[in-house]
Motif scaffolding. Structure first.
Motif, mmCIF file in Angstrom:
data_model
loop_
_atom_site.group_PDB
_atom_site.id
_atom_site.type_symbol
_atom_site.label_atom_id
_atom_site.label_comp_id
_atom_site.label_asym_id
_atom_site.label_seq_id
_atom_site.Cartn_x
_atom_site.Cartn_y
_atom_site.Cartn_z
ATOM 1 N N LEU A 35 -31.967 -2.464 93.179
ATOM 2 C CA LEU A 35 -31.584 -3.096 91.914
ATOM 3 C C LEU A 35 -31.765 -2.149 90.735
ATOM 4 O O LEU A 35 -30.949 -2.145 89.817
ATOM 5 N N ARG A 108 -28.460 -5.598 85.523
ATOM 6 C CA ARG A 108 -28.992 -5.937 86.841
ATOM 7 C C ARG A 108 -29.784 -7.240 86.815
ATOM 8 O O ARG A 108 -30.304 -7.678 87.846
ATOM 9 N N ARG A 110 -28.723 -10.338 86.344
ATOM 10 C CA ARG A 110 -28.084 -11.460 87.030
ATOM 11 C C ARG A 110 -28.331 -11.426 88.553
ATOM 12 O O ARG A 110 -28.752 -12.438 89.122
ATOM 13 N N PRO A 111 -28.090 -10.295 89.241
ATOM 14 C CA PRO A 111 -28.401 -10.294 90.682
ATOM 15 C C PRO A 111 -29.885 -10.480 90.971
ATOM 16 O O PRO A 111 -30.254 -11.060 91.990
ATOM 17 N N TRP A 112 -30.741 -10.011 90.084
ATOM 18 C CA TRP A 112 -32.176 -10.207 90.253
ATOM 19 C C TRP A 112 -32.520 -11.697 90.173
ATOM 20 O O TRP A 112 -33.282 -12.222 90.991
ATOM 21 N N ARG A 114 -30.455 -14.177 90.764
ATOM 22 C CA ARG A 114 -29.889 -14.847 91.939
ATOM 23 C C ARG A 114 -30.790 -14.660 93.154
ATOM 24 O O ARG A 114 -30.949 -15.566 93.981
ATOM 25 N N THR A 115 -31.381 -13.478 93.268
ATOM 26 C CA THR A 115 -32.302 -13.215 94.374
ATOM 27 C C THR A 115 -33.500 -14.153 94.303
ATOM 28 O O THR A 115 -33.905 -14.761 95.302
ATOM 29 N N GLU A 188 -28.371 -10.456 102.853
ATOM 30 C CA GLU A 188 -28.284 -9.698 101.602
ATOM 31 C C GLU A 188 -28.175 -10.679 100.445
ATOM 32 O O GLU A 188 -27.206 -11.429 100.352
ATOM 33 N N PHE A 190 -28.047 -9.769 97.308
ATOM 34 C CA PHE A 190 -27.145 -9.184 96.306
ATOM 35 C C PHE A 190 -26.319 -8.120 97.021
ATOM 36 O O PHE A 190 -26.783 -7.531 97.999
#
Length: 206
Positions: A35, A108, A110-112, A114-115, A188, A190
């Motif tokens: 990330l 980064r 947003r993907p963090w 979501r994780t 996965e 992200f």
């Protein structure tokens, strides 16, 4: 075990010291590396996030630290059954620190997020190990095992399951030594990132 090693349950005042150890131990963690490829930025994101998380654990769960002489050489952040994930009120209390982390994360973030949401959706009915870390200078001396032992013993007495998540394949064999097994892959979380695994440890017979 080192004669000078002591495991202590700490209060919120130790959150920053615990976060420092976790930053050093998790600096090369696969998901964080993917990330946030730049190490300096990665640490700027992790420090406020881990400090807030450690403070929340001290208040609502358990923050155990390993003292080696006069320094903190390891930390474990735990939540007891029913306390993880954090309630909206607890998350609100963490907002100032998390805002700093998210602003530093930039694109980064947003993907963090979501994780984090995907991990929280994988329900743990028992104790939850949020994070375990040992300072690189104190690794391979059994510190991690001594940090795990108190809560694992509590869980066994209460007949409770213990759960955790990891994105580091090297952690699987380590936690298997303490009775954990991989229960399911989360995949996965992200694009292009490392796969997360969900691990559980049933109560162990005495």
């Amino acid at each position: 075990m080192d004669a000078e090693l002591r495991i202590e349950t700490a209060g919120p005042a130790m959150a920053a010291a615990a976060a420092g150890v976790l930053c050093r131990s998790h600096a090369e963690y696969p998901a964080f590396q993917h990330l946030f490829p730049d190490r300096a930025r990665r640490l700027r994101v992790l420090r406020p996030f881990l400090t807030a998380t450690a403070r929340d654990a001290a208040r609502h769960g358990r923050l155990d630290v390993a003292r080696i002489g006069d320094r903190v050489g390891g930390a474990a952040l735990w939540m007891p059954p029913g306390a993880w994930p954090a309630t909206p009120g607890r998350k609100l209390r963490m907002t100032p620190a998390l805002t700093v982390a998210l602003l530093t994360a930039g694109g980064r973030a947003r993907p963090w997020l979501r994780t984090g949401a995907a991990i929280e959706a994988d329900t743990i009915d028992g104790w939850y190990l949020i994070a375990l870390g040992v300072d690189p200078s104190a690794q391979r001396r059994g510190v991690g095992g001594h940090l795990l032992s108190p809560v694992l013993a509590l869980a066994d007495v209460d007949g409770a399951t213990v759960g955790l998540h990891t994105s580091d394949p090297a952690n699987v064999a380590y936690y298997q030594r303490f009775g954990f097994t991989v229960t399911r892959p989360l995949g996965e979380l992200f694009p292009g990132g490392p796969a997360y695994l969900s691990m559980r440890r049933p109560p162990q017979p005495s």
